[in-house]
Enzyme design. Structure first.
Site, PDB file in Angstrom:
ATOM      1  N   HIS A 122     -13.670  -2.869   3.703  1.00  0.00           N
ATOM      2  CA  HIS A 122     -12.232  -3.154   3.831  1.00  0.00           C
ATOM      3  C   HIS A 122     -11.647  -2.547   5.111  1.00  0.00           C
ATOM      4  CE1 HIS A 122      -8.042  -3.528   1.787  1.00  0.00           C
ATOM      5  NE2 HIS A 122      -7.898  -3.331   3.077  1.00  0.00           N
ATOM      6  N   HIS A 134      -7.973  -2.212   9.739  1.00  0.00           N
ATOM      7  CA  HIS A 134      -9.267  -2.873   9.518  1.00  0.00           C
ATOM      8  C   HIS A 134     -10.084  -2.883  10.819  1.00  0.00           C
ATOM      9  CE1 HIS A 134      -6.950  -5.556   6.342  1.00  0.00           C
ATOM     10  NE2 HIS A 134      -7.095  -4.305   5.936  1.00  0.00           N
ATOM     11  N   GLU A 152       0.821  -1.218   0.000  1.00  0.00           N
ATOM     12  CA  GLU A 152       0.000   0.000   0.000  1.00  0.00           C
ATOM     13  C   GLU A 152       0.855   1.269   0.000  1.00  0.00           C
ATOM     14  OE1 GLU A 152      -3.222   0.055  -0.267  1.00  0.00           O
ATOM     15  OE2 GLU A 152      -3.807  -1.997   0.218  1.00  0.00           O
ATOM     16  N   GLU A 169     -17.708  13.325  21.986  1.00  0.00           N
ATOM     17  CA  GLU A 169     -16.390  13.833  21.588  1.00  0.00           C
ATOM     18  C   GLU A 169     -16.183  13.854  20.070  1.00  0.00           C
ATOM     19  OE1 GLU A 169     -13.053  11.343  22.673  1.00  0.00           O
ATOM     20  OE2 GLU A 169     -14.142   9.535  22.162  1.00  0.00           O
ATOM     21  N   HIS A 196      -3.206   2.691   7.741  1.00  0.00           N
ATOM     22  CA  HIS A 196      -4.310   1.908   7.180  1.00  0.00           C
ATOM     23  C   HIS A 196      -4.574   0.753   8.137  1.00  0.00           C
ATOM     24  CE1 HIS A 196      -6.821  -0.524   4.701  1.00  0.00           C
ATOM     25  NE2 HIS A 196      -5.922  -1.475   4.605  1.00  0.00           N
TER      26      HIS A 196
END
Ligand code: 2HA
Ligand code: ZN
Length: 275
Positions: free
Chosen positions: A214, A145, A120, A173, A143
């Site tokens: 994803h 999940h 990535e 918040e 990145h």
């Protein structure tokens, strides 16, 4: 030269990866982190002229991807195929410190087993460029999940405004922590120029881009701040998933959200609250 294993940026990468694993956000080789380092700080630990090897960028068409603004910059990056679970015990195998060159990176430390940067990385670099334009102090792209956020993309409309509105309502918040909201991308093939460019475009407006079915991309000035940002979005998604099938009898109104944003002095994204 000081011992690189004691460098604050290596320790912080280890702790962040360990926390993300512990929270269940980064199963197997899921997730990746890139962190723009200060060259002077790295020079206390590594000889910046000693390049171990050069690694090409994977999955990108060089003609469509101009990395010029980042050439010469040094990043610490998780390795492709590596597990967040293992980073803390063996940072030198699971992490790499790389300098960006045209069409690739020069390895200065790490990936001890012959490994490479995360697949990535092109998407990360595109996001770094987008965020540095919006905030010259941006350093981190993560990145991941996160479980509830991922679940939410199966049951909530994939519309940036509606998704942001729902998350803001899920805890007091939220509008203060992510007043720029979250941008939502439809399902796309990962590891490609296209998803990298689409994510970077989203990141011109917000520090969080949700990848439907994803995961998420988050950006910030430090590992702590970026981790905390994703953590807050994930917590909101968890409240949403816990309450989705319950009769909801209370909520935070749009007038209250506005009151919150004004009280804490944040410039919240317009077009989301109905006032
Ligand atoms: O690197 O999460 O999206 C593993 C991933 C790819
Ligand atoms: Zn992923």
């Amino acid at each position: 030269m000081k011992n690189i294993l004691n460098a604050p940026f290596v320790r912080e990468m280890c702790k962040t990866a360990a926390n993300m694993y512990r929270l269940g956000w980064d199963e197997r080789n899921g997730g990746n982190i890139s962190y723009l380092l200060n060259e002077k700080e790295v020079a206390e630990y590594l000889d910046l002229n000693a390049v171990l090897r050069t690694i090409p960028l994977m999955g990108v068409n060089a003609g469509e991807f101009d990395v010029t603004p980042l050439v010469g910059k040094i990043f610490i990056v998780t390795g492709t195929g590596k597990y967040f679970k293992n980073v803390e015990d063996d940072p030198e195998t699971n992490l790499g410190i790389v300098r960006i060159v045209k069409n690739g990176v020069e390895l200065l430390w790490g990936y001890k087993d012959g490994g490479r940067t995360t697949s990535e990385l092109p998407a990360h670099l595109m996001c770094h460029m987008a965020r540095l334009n919006a905030d010259p102090e941006n350093r981190v792209v993560i990145h991941s999940h996160p479980t509830n956020l991922l679940a939410m993309t199966y049951v909530h409309e994939l519309d940036t405004e509606r998704f942001t509105h729902t998350l803001w309502q899920m805890s007091t918040e939220c509008i203060v922590v992510f007043p720029d909201g979250v941008e939502v991308l439809p399902w796309m093939l990962c590891g490609t120029n296209e998803i990298g460019a689409a994510t970077a475009e989203k990141m011109t407006r917000a520090r969080v881009a949700v990848w439907a079915m994803h995961g998420v991309y988050g950006a910030g000035r430090s590992l702590d701040e970026t981790f905390g940002l994703i953590e807050t979005v994930e917590k909101a998604a968890q409240i949403y998933m816990l309450t989705k099938n319950c009769e909801r009898i209370n909520t935070i109104t749009d007038a209250q959200l506005k009151e919150l944003a004004e009280f804490f002095g944040v410039d919240y994204r317009k077009g989301i609250l109905n006032l």
